[in-house]
Design a protein around this motif. Sequence first.
Motif, mmCIF file in Angstrom:
data_model
loop_
_atom_site.group_PDB
_atom_site.id
_atom_site.type_symbol
_atom_site.label_atom_id
_atom_site.label_comp_id
_atom_site.label_asym_id
_atom_site.label_seq_id
_atom_site.Cartn_x
_atom_site.Cartn_y
_atom_site.Cartn_z
ATOM 1 N N VAL A 286 -22.868 23.334 17.186
ATOM 2 C CA VAL A 286 -22.508 22.441 18.317
ATOM 3 C C VAL A 286 -22.069 23.294 19.512
ATOM 4 N N LEU A 287 -21.162 24.244 19.236
ATOM 5 C CA LEU A 287 -20.588 25.017 20.351
ATOM 6 C C LEU A 287 -21.673 25.811 21.076
ATOM 7 N N ARG A 288 -22.653 26.304 20.309
ATOM 8 C CA ARG A 288 -23.675 27.139 20.953
ATOM 9 C C ARG A 288 -24.620 26.301 21.804
ATOM 10 N N GLN A 289 -24.419 24.955 21.719
ATOM 11 C CA GLN A 289 -25.144 24.115 22.702
ATOM 12 C C GLN A 289 -24.139 23.767 23.808
ATOM 13 N N ASN A 290 -23.203 24.684 24.013
ATOM 14 C CA ASN A 290 -22.021 24.584 24.874
ATOM 15 C C ASN A 290 -21.534 23.153 25.054
ATOM 16 N N ILE A 291 -21.272 22.533 23.913
ATOM 17 C CA ILE A 291 -20.559 21.236 23.917
ATOM 18 C C ILE A 291 -19.189 21.545 23.321
ATOM 19 N N ASP A 292 -18.138 21.527 24.198
ATOM 20 C CA ASP A 292 -16.819 21.928 23.691
ATOM 21 C C ASP A 292 -16.129 20.753 23.004
ATOM 22 N N GLU A 293 -15.360 21.101 22.005
ATOM 23 C CA GLU A 293 -14.655 20.036 21.270
ATOM 24 C C GLU A 293 -13.311 19.749 21.914
ATOM 25 N N THR A 294 -12.686 20.785 22.446
ATOM 26 C CA THR A 294 -11.299 20.607 22.903
ATOM 27 C C THR A 294 -11.232 20.592 24.418
ATOM 28 N N ASP A 295 -10.331 19.765 24.888
ATOM 29 C CA ASP A 295 -10.097 19.776 26.356
ATOM 30 C C ASP A 295 -8.600 19.627 26.479
#
Lengths: 1002, 254, 143, 297
Positions: free
Chosen positions: C108-117
């Motif tokens: 997921v992260l490598r599709q630069n979708i961040d989990e935390t904000d």
Amino acid sequence: MTAENKVGAVLVVGGGIAGMQSSLDLANSGFKVYLLDSSPGIGGTMAQLDKTFPTNDCSMCIMAPKLVDVGRHPNIELITYSEVESVEGEAGDFKVKIRKKARYVDVEKCTGCGVCAKECPIDAVSVFNEGLSERRAIYLMYPQAVPLAFAIDREKCIGCGLCENLCLADAIVYDDKDELSEINVGSIILCPGFEEFDSDQKGEYGHGRFPNVVSSIEFERILSASGPYKSHVLRASDGKQPKKIAWVQCVGSRDLGCGADYCSSVCCTYAIKEAVIAKEHVPSIEPTIFFMDMRTFGKGFESYYNRAKDEYGVRFLRCRISEIKEDPETHDLTIQYETEDGQLIEEEFDMAVLSVGFTSKEDSRDLAGRMGIDLNERGFCQTQEECPVETSRDGVFVCGAFSGPKDIPETVMEASGAAAKASGLISEARNTMVERKALPPELDVTGVGPRIGVFICHCGINIGGYVDVPGLVDYARGLPGVVYAEDNLYTCSQDTQKRFVETIQENHLNRVIVASCTPRTHEPLFQATIREAGLNAHLFEMANIRDQCSWVHMDDRSTATEKARDLVRMAIAKASIIEPLPMVELDITQSALVVGGGLSGMISALAIAEQGYPVDLIEAQSELGGVMRRIHHSSEGMDVQGFLRDTIGKVDSNPLITVHSNSQIIDIDGYIGNYRTTVEQDSDQIEIEHGVVIVATGAVESKPEEYLFGEDERVVTQLDLEGMMAEGADLSGKTIAMIQCVGSREEHRPYCSRVCCTDAVKNALAIKEAHPDANVYVLYRDMRTYGFKETLYERARAEGVIFIRYSLDRKPTVAKGKDGLVVGTRDHILDMDLEIEADLVVLAPAIIPQPGNADIGKLLKVPLNEDGFFLEAHVKLRPVDFSTEGVFLAGMAHSPKFIGEAIAQAYAAASRACTIISSDKFETEATVSSVNEALCSGCGLCAAACPYLAIELVDGKAVVTTALCKGCGVCAATCRSGAVQQKGFKDEQILSLIKGALCEVL
Amino acid sequence: MAYEPKLLGFLCNWCAYAGADLAGVSRVQYPPNMRVIRVMCSGRVDPLHVLEAFRNGMDGVAVLGCHPGDCHYLTGNYQAERKMDLTFRVMEKVGIDPDRLLLDWVSAAEGQRFGEVITDFTERIRELGPLDAADAGPKAAVGEKIASMDRIRWLVGKERDMVDHGNVYGDKLDEAELKDILWNNIVNEYNRELIRSAIRAGSPATVPSIAEAVEMDTATVFKYMIDLENAGQVHMMDIVDDDPRYILVGEVSE
Amino acid sequence: MATETEGGCQDSADKHIVVSGKLIDELEGLCEEDVFGCYQCGTCAAGCPFMDEMDLTVDEVLRYVILDKKEVLESKTIWLCASCFACAERCPRDINITKIMEALRQIVLRQNIDETDLECLTDEEKRSIPQMAFVSLFRKNIG
Amino acid sequence: MELLYYPGCTLKTSAVNLEESAFAVAEALGHSMIEMEEWNCCGVSASLTEDDLMHHLAPLRNLVHAEDQGMDRIVTLCDMCSNTLKQTDYRVREREDDLKTLNDFMDQENDYRMTVSVQHFLEFLRDDVGWKTLKKKVVNPLKGVRIMPYYGCMLLRPREVAIDDAEEPRIMADLIKALGAEVVDNPYKIECCGSYKTIEEKEMTSRRAKTISTYAVERDADLIMLSCPLCKYNIDQRGKEAELLFDGYSQIPVMYYTQLLAIALGLEGDWGFGAHAVDPTPLLEEKGVLPISEGST
């Protein structure tokens, strides 16, 4: 290795149930046996068990007869507390160096009375009781140990000398040294057994730290009546009776974490047994079993599992728990588990039992190393499926758990199988090392009045300490017919027995009474001695004034002495009217008839021929091979068709084997040793004479009636699939759905067909290897790839085969889809419906018994079980015998099994058969029934009562077949007119005992 | 009236007794509390004698023999040493203050010293005060039971032999290890006796109730119950709501 | 990051994760665990301390990968895993499930979708929570 | 002896009291903690993906700096630093090609020659000081104080970097006995405290803290001993907040082992109890291990 210099003896390494069974088979087939065991007594792990599945027989009760037989068999030499140092030579002539470890107790002198252990000041952990209780530095492994002799644990003993001071039999030998000796044998059988997985290695379950977490073998000792808690189910932390007990499966099995990539095959079934027995002991107990796959695949195991669930209320939870937590204060346990629908539940338990698996023994691995025997990478003995009882070294055979985890029936089958191979190798040397004692002619006592000799035993202080033995001797001297009476310290000791013979001859005694311990273990010993003195063995009577008198009335000497006087008087009363009983011998036709020409039939025929005896092999079809003709490759990669071809070749070319194909058995007449069978081969009938029968009729694949079988040719069975693949069917890119348990484990057929899980995985792997892009799904209820077959299941998953579990109440559905078949099921983890577009659906149909079994059964008068397979004499300890003497069982006629297991059982049946046809004479029981024709009114009551059909009506009169009569006496008690009497237990003899008990003066 | 301790003395004929006579001849004065029993050798004194003395109300017991090496019977005093060592341990375990027992060596020439030994011992016991018979009686009885056990008397009897000359296999044993085994046997036997008396006090008894009475944890008590049951001294009568209840068996009442 | 937008912080937007081929091939480079080796014994789930808050149980996550159901990448479970290795140490198949969870997060992260904000945190918390927590969180939840 | 000390970020901020008490203890035992001249973030938490070498750079640099200072050992106080450094050390030793890539990539630093080992301060107390010597130095034994040891996971898992038996650790129990206090064993001692989930999952971490602490209260433990600053925050702070979520629940004090050790060694100092959500001072005074100082909160 020419026939002459073959040695007619066999070394059996390991005195557990495997070693005992192979020793008895060999000794009864005319071979000398050296039975070696590393511990002070034989018995192995089975001696530690409380009950055995699936019959819940008490383990000791079914093993004790074999223990006693081995202990006193003239052809078996027990070498206990010893190790094999080295093995030189080759098959047929091995020189084996043996180190007999110093035992510090003279086995001949020690009578096992235990006075020494009572006072020994040293506390040591009782290994036999798995550390639950303590023993002393001088110890007896267990109360019924054979030999019944103590041993000193040299590390623990401080050498204070107290035991020697106390020992009345003067059996302590402090200057005992290890002895090196060499024996010469023709072949060797290795059965050193296994070790339980040390559950301390699974730290997360807390064994060794939490007192209320015990291993399954420890729980066996807890359940056992001779165990530390006297069969009360108690927990160690506070001696309370636990209410909720959790069993944890797969401890040290199916677990790469501790290097065990195999399944130990027996833990599921023994856990159920322990839960059921615990529940029987204490009805308030609530057993729970945490498991992954419930692997109850053996004969009768599935219904055992169902009964545990339905009748005993054992709770089965399908989750392998992560850890056991303990409350350090109350020592209660908490287990957290995931339910099948994904809920996390934490539950309290009073006690936990870890079902530990099998590991190989370290000193067995060393022994194998020293003997150049190949081991597999798990440390068990390497074997081939073609012959599961052969090792990598010629002349050395293996059976039992040393070649892999297995339960007791399979161990006993392999033990007899190994005996067949071991004796087959040296069959020319049969009876060369077995001496039959030359016995003097029997004294003719007819017409001479009774001259009774009474021998009363002190047994150290076991009798003498509580019964006034000298007084008893004077009393006996005064009774009518008694001409001689004496007492001695140990009547059964070697020197007393020698004096026995002289005393009988000097005083011209013609009746002998021994008042000592139990006839069960010592009657044969004394009978053999008086026979050496020229007296018929049955002119003898015993009075049990120890086990049933002095030992049980210890605190009241006067009543004990009075009871002893009664028992002696009763024996004397009967002595005056006992008669000599002739030993009836039958002659044996030394040849065998094998029914069924499948794999098992052929292997047993070849094994019997190898022993030098002719075989008639009856096959209904035109060619040999049976169902094996449809199998192309086995789970262990054996070239099945190649093996089948050369086995058939061997059978056809063997001069001793006559094959009768296209033949039906019309009638079987006669009894053990003297069978006459009429066989019809395309309209002409021939009569065959033979001594024994081996039933190897095999089993067949059932026709499924569900999942569109028969309505769509894309729905096939596993055997069909094997055929298709052998013909090179192209499955690349295809989707194959396999459905297990089609017709097995159902209401109307409550047994598991055992081989289908492994078969499915084998075929799935074959598909994946041939066509990597094929998708294979296996829909199963429990994956039962037991033993080393687990690695196949591993490889299948690694190759991407998808396994989906279904339950009986939610069976998969098969329907015609657009182009393929649509297989509907539910994923057991996601609890979500799944649909598989399958090009091919492969079913695993139940294996059902041969339809013809019922007729064969009637002809041979042998029963079938409720599933239609043949019913063996005892599921655990006589799995290849029938209760009718002389008839044996092999292969799938017994129950569904793998090729390797069928071969082992075939050899076993051959070995059991050879115990009879290996000699031309067969000694029957002496205390058989006899009929006084004058009194017999031909009413037939006796015949109806006899379970062995040994007494039947012939032209209106009852006639006894002494060969079949087991000497139980039921017919005598049923007879209305007193025509039938049992020799040695005649009515007048029993009445004399009653009179003897009641009136003071005879 | 000031407390006058009742003392008993076992004096070996050749040294201590002679030393005492010499004290008399030299008119050495010492307190009159001790009653003397002459024995031919200090090795004759049996632990049971000492415990019997305490059971019958003596406040202190002294055993005086020859100095090591002087014993008229060569090794008698060594035997005394081991027997008294057993007695000290038993006293400690059953709860009688071991200081109430004195083992010392007085030679025939030490008249003066004999007086001092007696005086010091009398003062020591006066400080300790009287031994309450009601409390010490049963304790001494238990002590006697332990000291009369076959295996314990055998271990003590054979101790010197096994340490100096070697056991039946000919290897010399380490004394400390032997002492541990002896102590282990005393402790086990004492605990078993405690448990038996707890059951005697309230039969039938459960493991938790016994554990409370004898202040031991339930696991240890249960382990002893297994030994007692195997030895046929205790029997599980029944099980009431998951707690097994035990009664004494084969107890030949004193 | 400066202003603390009380209302501004909402659950992370619904992600539209694109996975072309099979999940098992995606995992190939990230972790060499033999996911198919799993025989669904349930030990990992039984030992996981955070099971109560998870929408998919640990063994369900593995099952999703085996059956190639891509919705596993939208599950909350893979973000709830605190890499405590309890499951990896206890798995009878010696499968390092902690690494599989990290690999799924990385997909997921490598599709630069961040989990935390970090909007939802109060200043006071930013000061008091140990830095190691922030560093770990950023490393695990931000691509 | 001189110990090369790797502090890590948190020891300089919210876990200063751990550092100070550790320094005081080291000194009292005759050792001096010398902070590394050059150190950077330890790279928490260790990256677990096969292809990600990048995240091993930070910990590797720390190992290289230690080698530069000519020392063969780094002592850490924070469990997570110890775990992360050890995992990287383990990986580069297991796979030379990864080490080579990393070494080639680092142009300013020298190559890592694998001469450094990473040691947590607890390991130092056990292996170098030894419980016997420690016990001798205790002047103010914590008599009657019942302490529940809590390990969390970073000291014990994964197995390649564990400092004690992962299922039955004893290191803290031995330490507690050496201090003269009583050990309250418990089954939660090796279960995760919630770690960095505390940021986004406050309630979950509070529930974790409540589960762990309730067990201690039921066994009438006086306080929980631990070594990791994040576990301390989660059980202490989140445990305090749990009092709002669950009525009737009260959080028992949480302390670093170094604070307890300092008190037992009779050292002077305030050990930074102010940074604790539940101030352990009243309890310590009531148990008589701390002198009753007036005006303490």
